[in-house]
Each structure stands twice: as structure tokens, then as C-alpha cells.
Design a protein around this motif. Structure first.
Motif, short mmCIF file in Angstrom:
data_model
loop_
_atom_site.label_atom_id
_atom_site.label_comp_id
_atom_site.label_asym_id
_atom_site.label_seq_id
_atom_site.Cartn_x
_atom_site.Cartn_y
_atom_site.Cartn_z
N MET A 1 0.84 -1.17 0.00
CA MET A 1 0.00 0.00 0.00
C MET A 1 0.89 1.24 0.00
O MET A 1 1.80 1.34 0.81
CB MET A 1 -0.89 -0.02 1.23
N PRO A 2 0.62 2.22 -0.88
CA PRO A 2 1.46 3.41 -0.91
C PRO A 2 1.26 4.25 0.34
O PRO A 2 0.18 4.27 0.93
CB PRO A 2 0.97 4.16 -2.15
N ARG A 3 2.30 4.92 0.75
CA ARG A 3 2.19 5.81 1.89
C ARG A 3 1.54 7.11 1.48
O ARG A 3 1.85 7.67 0.46
CB ARG A 3 3.58 6.15 2.44
N SER A 4 0.64 7.57 2.31
CA SER A 4 0.01 8.85 2.03
C SER A 4 0.78 9.95 2.72
O SER A 4 1.63 9.70 3.57
CB SER A 4 -1.43 8.83 2.53
N ARG A 5 0.44 11.16 2.41
CA ARG A 5 1.08 12.30 3.05
C ARG A 5 0.77 12.31 4.54
O ARG A 5 1.58 12.69 5.35
CB ARG A 5 0.64 13.60 2.39
N SER A 6 -0.43 11.85 4.93
CA SER A 6 -0.77 11.86 6.34
C SER A 6 0.03 10.86 7.15
O SER A 6 0.38 11.13 8.26
CB SER A 6 -2.24 11.58 6.57
N THR A 7 0.28 9.70 6.57
CA THR A 7 1.03 8.68 7.30
C THR A 7 2.42 9.19 7.65
O THR A 7 2.86 9.06 8.78
CB THR A 7 1.13 7.39 6.48
N SER A 8 3.10 9.81 6.70
CA SER A 8 4.43 10.33 6.99
C SER A 8 4.35 11.52 7.93
O SER A 8 5.21 11.72 8.76
CB SER A 8 5.15 10.72 5.69
N TYR A 9 3.29 12.30 7.85
CA TYR A 9 3.13 13.45 8.73
C TYR A 9 2.96 13.01 10.18
O TYR A 9 3.51 13.61 11.08
CB TYR A 9 1.91 14.29 8.29
N LEU A 10 2.20 11.95 10.39
CA LEU A 10 1.92 11.50 11.74
C LEU A 10 3.18 11.14 12.50
O LEU A 10 3.25 11.29 13.71
CB LEU A 10 0.98 10.30 11.72
N ARG A 11 4.16 10.66 11.79
CA ARG A 11 5.41 10.28 12.46
C ARG A 11 6.14 11.48 13.02
O ARG A 11 6.83 11.37 14.01
CB ARG A 11 6.30 9.53 11.49
N SER A 12 6.00 12.64 12.38
CA SER A 12 6.74 13.81 12.84
C SER A 12 5.88 14.72 13.73
O SER A 12 6.39 15.61 14.36
CB SER A 12 7.27 14.61 11.65
N SER A 13 4.59 14.48 13.77
CA SER A 13 3.70 15.32 14.56
C SER A 13 3.79 14.94 16.03
O SER A 13 3.75 13.79 16.38
CB SER A 13 2.26 15.15 14.06
N GLY A 14 3.85 15.94 16.87
CA GLY A 14 3.87 15.68 18.30
C GLY A 14 2.49 15.77 18.92
O GLY A 14 2.31 15.47 20.08
N CYS A 15 1.49 16.18 18.15
CA CYS A 15 0.15 16.39 18.67
C CYS A 15 -0.83 15.44 17.99
O CYS A 15 -0.98 15.47 16.77
CB CYS A 15 -0.27 17.84 18.42
N SER A 16 -1.50 14.62 18.78
CA SER A 16 -2.42 13.64 18.19
C SER A 16 -3.62 14.32 17.53
O SER A 16 -4.15 13.81 16.54
CB SER A 16 -2.86 12.62 19.23
N VAL A 17 -4.08 15.46 18.05
CA VAL A 17 -5.19 16.17 17.43
C VAL A 17 -4.79 16.61 16.03
O VAL A 17 -5.54 16.45 15.07
CB VAL A 17 -5.64 17.38 18.28
N LEU B 1 -7.76 8.04 1.62
CA LEU B 1 -8.38 7.33 2.73
C LEU B 1 -8.00 5.86 2.74
O LEU B 1 -7.77 5.27 3.79
CB LEU B 1 -9.91 7.50 2.67
N GLU B 2 -7.90 5.28 1.55
CA GLU B 2 -7.48 3.87 1.44
C GLU B 2 -6.02 3.72 1.87
O GLU B 2 -5.67 2.81 2.63
CB GLU B 2 -7.66 3.36 0.02
N ALA B 3 -5.17 4.62 1.41
CA ALA B 3 -3.74 4.56 1.76
C ALA B 3 -3.53 4.72 3.26
O ALA B 3 -2.62 4.13 3.83
CB ALA B 3 -2.96 5.62 0.99
#
Length: 117
Positions: free
Chosen positions: A1-17, A65-67
Motif C-alpha cells: 500500500m502506498p504511503r500517504s502524506r498523512s502517514t508520513s506526517y503523523l510520524r513527525s507530529s507531536g500532537c495527536s489532534v 483514505l485507502e492509503a
């Protein structure tokens, strides 16, 4: 499955919201998820529920959404091909969030519209 922009963003985000908002960010993602709460839909069924979305934008939002693992795309080998979209378990876990957004909107959006008039 290709990585989406959100998946990579979540790794660097310190805020779950921030991370959650990035997952459902976009004009149509929350609406797509909301409609899929009621069950599996085909592409054109989703499109009929969202007449203002373009074919291209809906395709793009569904792919993201699928990614991100929030929806499942099922392709049936038949002619013409049949494609259905449904919520994954992770997508279903967003139900309380989506319903809270709907409730808040039902309760409060009219006051914003009244101020704009």
C-alpha cells in the motif's frame, strides 16, 4: 500500500489532534467517511450523495483514505468491473468523532449562517 502524506506526517507530529485532523483533512474526506458509516457504497453511490464533488477529487480523496487504512476498496472481477468502498475497522473507530461533528454542526451551524446574513 502506498504511503500517504498523512502517514508520513503523523510520524513527525507531536500532537495527536493535529495528526487526526490531517487524516480527515480535505473538504470531502469527513463526508465520505460519514456516508460509509451507513454501509458499503459503490463509487457512483458516493458521488450521488455528494453532488458538488468532482470525479477527480472524489477519486483522490478515496485513494488517500485507502492509503491511510481508513477505508477498504474491493474490486470484483466482472465486466464491467464493480468496485465497492467500506470502512475498515480503523475507519469505523472514527464513528464517535464523526457523529460528534455532525451533532455539533446540527446544533451550531445555523448561528454562523445567521451572522453571515
Amino acid at each position: 500500500m502506498p504511503r500517504s502524506r498523512s502517514t508520513s506526517y503523523l510520524r513527525s507530529s507531536g500532537c495527536s489532534v493535529e495528526g487526526v485532523l490531517d487524516l480527515i483533512d480535505g473538504k470531502w474526506k469527513g463526508v465520505i467517511l460519514y456516508h460509509l458509516l451507513k454501509g458499503t457504497l459503490r463509487f457512483n453511490e458516493i458521488r450521488r450523495k455528494m453532488p458538488k464533488v468532482t470525479h477527480r477529487m472524489l477519486t483522490h480523496q478515496l485513494r488517500e483514505l485507502e492509503a491511510d487504512g481508513l477505508i477498504v476498496r474491493t474490486v470484483y472481477a466482472q465486466v464491467p468491473p464493480r468496485v465497492e468502498y467500506s470502512l475498515s475497522a480503523r475507519g469505523q473507530s472514527l464513528e464517535p468523532v464523526l457523529m460528534a461533528l455532525k451533532h455539533w454542526g446540527d446544533t451550531n451551524l445555523s448561528s454562523f449562517e445567521a451572522k453571515a446574513a
